[in-house]
Design an enzyme around this catalytic site. Structure first.
Site, mmCIF file in Angstrom:
data_model
loop_
_atom_site.group_PDB
_atom_site.id
_atom_site.type_symbol
_atom_site.label_atom_id
_atom_site.label_comp_id
_atom_site.label_asym_id
_atom_site.label_seq_id
_atom_site.Cartn_x
_atom_site.Cartn_y
_atom_site.Cartn_z
ATOM 1 C CG PHE A 142 -1.989 -1.004 1.511
ATOM 2 C CD1 PHE A 142 -3.074 -0.644 1.013
ATOM 3 C CD2 PHE A 142 -1.734 -2.183 1.818
ATOM 4 C CE1 PHE A 142 -4.206 -1.751 1.110
ATOM 5 C CE2 PHE A 142 -3.019 -3.146 1.993
ATOM 6 C CZ PHE A 142 -4.052 -3.077 1.433
ATOM 7 C CG ASP A 143 0.988 6.005 -1.700
ATOM 8 O OD1 ASP A 143 2.122 6.166 -1.341
ATOM 9 O OD2 ASP A 143 -0.076 6.690 -1.638
ATOM 10 C CG LEU A 144 0.736 5.975 4.927
ATOM 11 C CD1 LEU A 144 0.007 5.201 5.506
ATOM 12 C CD2 LEU A 144 1.898 6.637 5.771
#
Length: 212
Positions: A8-10
């Site tokens: 996941f990107d944040l």
């Protein structure tokens, strides 16, 4: 099970920090450049490192601008950071199904952890790849490759979920299938130009993609 891990990107994917980021940029460039940036100008750099954005807008005042941005972020981070709907439940379901979850972000690892701890998510992410752990940053594949190395997994065993074209390009270059989130602040036309393998209207839809 189709996939063994989800990367996941944040910011803009798991956590809603758009207002914080825009406010921090506006504060910084008003202070150092007497310039008012528009949200669209700022959105174009979502997914890239802070330094790359500062170098673009204030190439002669990089270090002091970075310092001002970080000071603003430090003061306002907790009150201006939110979590997107469905994120907590989806990550819990992935965890219960035995699917690893990883953060790959353009933030430093320390700053990423601060955001995750706000919502008691840090224990779901034993691996966090931050900008301070890579020589090259998104859209270069290195951050994704580092995650794969630590996971000891093949690219085809993983997914990358992100909100920016840089997330998608980085993952694709590493051989990982891509998932674009519809709640991005980036132009959807720009996202679709990168031809994501999957798109999400809400985070819960990720479970079906993962075969849960």
């Amino acid at each position: 099970m189709i996939y063994k891990a989800v990367l996941f990107d944040l910011d803009g994917t798991v956590l809603d920090t758009s207002d914080l980021i825009i406010s921090a940029f506006r504060h910084t460039f008003q202070k150092h450049c007497n310039r008012e940036l528009t949200p669209l100008e700022i959105h174009a750099f979502f997914g890239k490192t802070l330094r790359s954005a500062i170098e673009h807008f204030a190439p002669d005042k990089v270090e002091e601008s970075i310092q001002s941005f970080r000071e603003f972020n430090l003061v306002h981070h907790d009150q201006m950071t939110k979590i997107f709907s469905g994120v907590t439940e989806t990550i819990q379901s992935l965890h219960e199904a035995g699917i690893m979850t990883v953060i790959v972000t353009s933030k430093t690892k320390k700053t990423a952890l601060r955001g995750l701890k706000l919502f008691n998510l840090d224990h779901y992410f034993p691996i966090i790849i931050g900008s301070d752990q890579c020589q090259n940053h998104k859209p270069h594949p290195e951050p994704i490759q580092k995650a794969l190395f630590q996971l000891e997994m093949k690219p085809e065993e993983c997914l990358m979920v992100g909100d920016s074209p840089f997330d998608l390009i980085s993952a694709r270059r590493a051989g990982v299938k891509t998932v674009a989130v519809r709640w991005t602040r980036v132009s959807w036309k720009t996202i679709l130009h990168e031809v994501p393998d999957f798109t999400l209207e809400n985070m819960h839809e990720l479970l079906a993609i993962c075969g849960i």
